[in-house]
Design a protein around this motif. Sequence first.
Motif, PDB file in Angstrom:
ATOM      1  N   MET A  32       0.840  -1.201   0.000  1.00 14.48           N
ATOM      2  CA  MET A  32       0.000   0.000   0.000  1.00 14.48           C
ATOM      3  C   MET A  32       0.876   1.252   0.000  1.00 14.48           C
ATOM      4  O   MET A  32       0.493   2.274  -0.552  1.00 14.48           O
ATOM      5  N   GLU A  33       2.058   1.141   0.575  1.00 11.64           N
ATOM      6  CA  GLU A  33       3.004   2.266   0.545  1.00 11.64           C
ATOM      7  C   GLU A  33       3.423   2.569  -0.893  1.00 11.64           C
ATOM      8  O   GLU A  33       3.471   3.732  -1.300  1.00 11.64           O
ATOM      9  N   HIS A  34       3.721   1.533  -1.662  1.00 10.98           N
ATOM     10  CA  HIS A  34       4.056   1.726  -3.084  1.00 10.98           C
ATOM     11  C   HIS A  34       2.908   2.416  -3.811  1.00 10.98           C
ATOM     12  O   HIS A  34       3.127   3.325  -4.623  1.00 10.98           O
ATOM     13  N   LEU A  35       1.694   1.964  -3.537  1.00  9.28           N
ATOM     14  CA  LEU A  35       0.523   2.542  -4.205  1.00  9.28           C
ATOM     15  C   LEU A  35       0.321   3.994  -3.813  1.00  9.28           C
ATOM     16  O   LEU A  35       0.033   4.835  -4.666  1.00  9.28           O
ATOM     17  N   SER A  36       0.486   4.293  -2.533  1.00  9.16           N
ATOM     18  CA  SER A  36       0.280   5.683  -2.095  1.00  9.16           C
ATOM     19  C   SER A  36       1.327   6.610  -2.703  1.00  9.16           C
ATOM     20  O   SER A  36       1.011   7.724  -3.131  1.00  9.16           O
ATOM     21  N   LYS A  37       2.568   6.143  -2.792  1.00 11.37           N
ATOM     22  CA  LYS A  37       3.618   6.965  -3.420  1.00 11.37           C
ATOM     23  C   LYS A  37       3.331   7.175  -4.898  1.00 11.37           C
ATOM     24  O   LYS A  37       3.487   8.282  -5.412  1.00 11.37           O
ATOM     25  N   ALA A  38       2.933   6.131  -5.589  1.00  9.32           N
ATOM     26  CA  ALA A  38       2.651   6.249  -7.029  1.00  9.32           C
ATOM     27  C   ALA A  38       1.470   7.181  -7.286  1.00  9.32           C
ATOM     28  O   ALA A  38       1.461   7.919  -8.277  1.00  9.32           O
ATOM     29  N   ALA A  39       0.502   7.148  -6.401  1.00  8.06           N
ATOM     30  CA  ALA A  39      -0.684   7.991  -6.564  1.00  8.06           C
ATOM     31  C   ALA A  39      -0.461   9.403  -6.029  1.00  8.06           C
ATOM     32  O   ALA A  39      -1.220  10.316  -6.347  1.00  8.06           O
ATOM     33  N   GLY A  40       0.562   9.571  -5.196  1.00  7.57           N
ATOM     34  CA  GLY A  40       0.809  10.881  -4.595  1.00  7.57           C
ATOM     35  C   GLY A  40      -0.215  11.248  -3.542  1.00  7.57           C
ATOM     36  O   GLY A  40      -0.505  12.420  -3.327  1.00  7.57           O
ATOM     37  N   ILE A  41      -0.761  10.221  -2.915  1.00  5.68           N
ATOM     38  CA  ILE A  41      -1.741  10.444  -1.845  1.00  5.68           C
ATOM     39  C   ILE A  41      -1.378   9.560  -0.659  1.00  5.68           C
ATOM     40  O   ILE A  41      -0.563   8.641  -0.776  1.00  5.68           O
ATOM     41  N   SER A  42      -1.986   9.821   0.459  1.00  4.20           N
ATOM     42  CA  SER A  42      -1.693   9.038   1.654  1.00  4.20           C
ATOM     43  C   SER A  42      -2.382   7.671   1.586  1.00  4.20           C
ATOM     44  O   SER A  42      -3.344   7.476   0.841  1.00  4.20           O
ATOM     45  N   LYS A  43      -1.859   6.750   2.394  1.00  8.29           N
ATOM     46  CA  LYS A  43      -2.488   5.427   2.462  1.00  8.29           C
ATOM     47  C   LYS A  43      -3.927   5.558   2.964  1.00  8.29           C
ATOM     48  O   LYS A  43      -4.808   4.849   2.480  1.00  8.29           O
TER      49      LYS A  43
END
Length: 197
Positions: A32-43
Amino acid sequence: MTMAKRDTYTPESLLAVAVKVFNERGYDGTSMEHLSKAAGISKSSIYHHVKSKEELLRLAISRALDGLFAVLDEPGASTGRAVDRLEHVTRRTVEVLITELPYVTLLLRVRGNTGTERWAMERRREFDHRVAGLVKEAAAEGDLRQDVDARLATRLLFGMINSVVEWYRPERGGAATADEVAAAVIHTAFDGLRTDR
């Protein structure tokens, strides 16, 4: 004074980011950390839209499967000679694959490590079984060679179709259109499978 960036992600745009990351890192290798970084939003913003990473996987895979199964419900897949219906399904499957390329790519990469992946694999088998039925029917009608096992022919046909996810990159320019790829698949496969009737 600068304002903090608001969460402008919709479930659809978040899903597109998740699919891109899943395809790059693998589902198991994505946090989920990878996803939040890629999206530029918080988990926590991601959890506002979905309950889990696996829910994102199921949404993405469902999009691919829904597109593929919709092909089987089209009039061209349900009326006429079996060989014509098979050609329709083949053409439209290529078109769905190209239109939904990242989603179908993800579908083809699942390995059964989660409940969602096992569900997806079962649905893929169901799709393949229905197409194999068309191959058998076309052979029984005398339009396809009977010396090639229907299940084997189906696997070879979809091996060719599914390989498109490995090489088709429309963003590179000069890529064939979906119609051109579908026509090439049909020409290559059906010239070898059709009888000389």
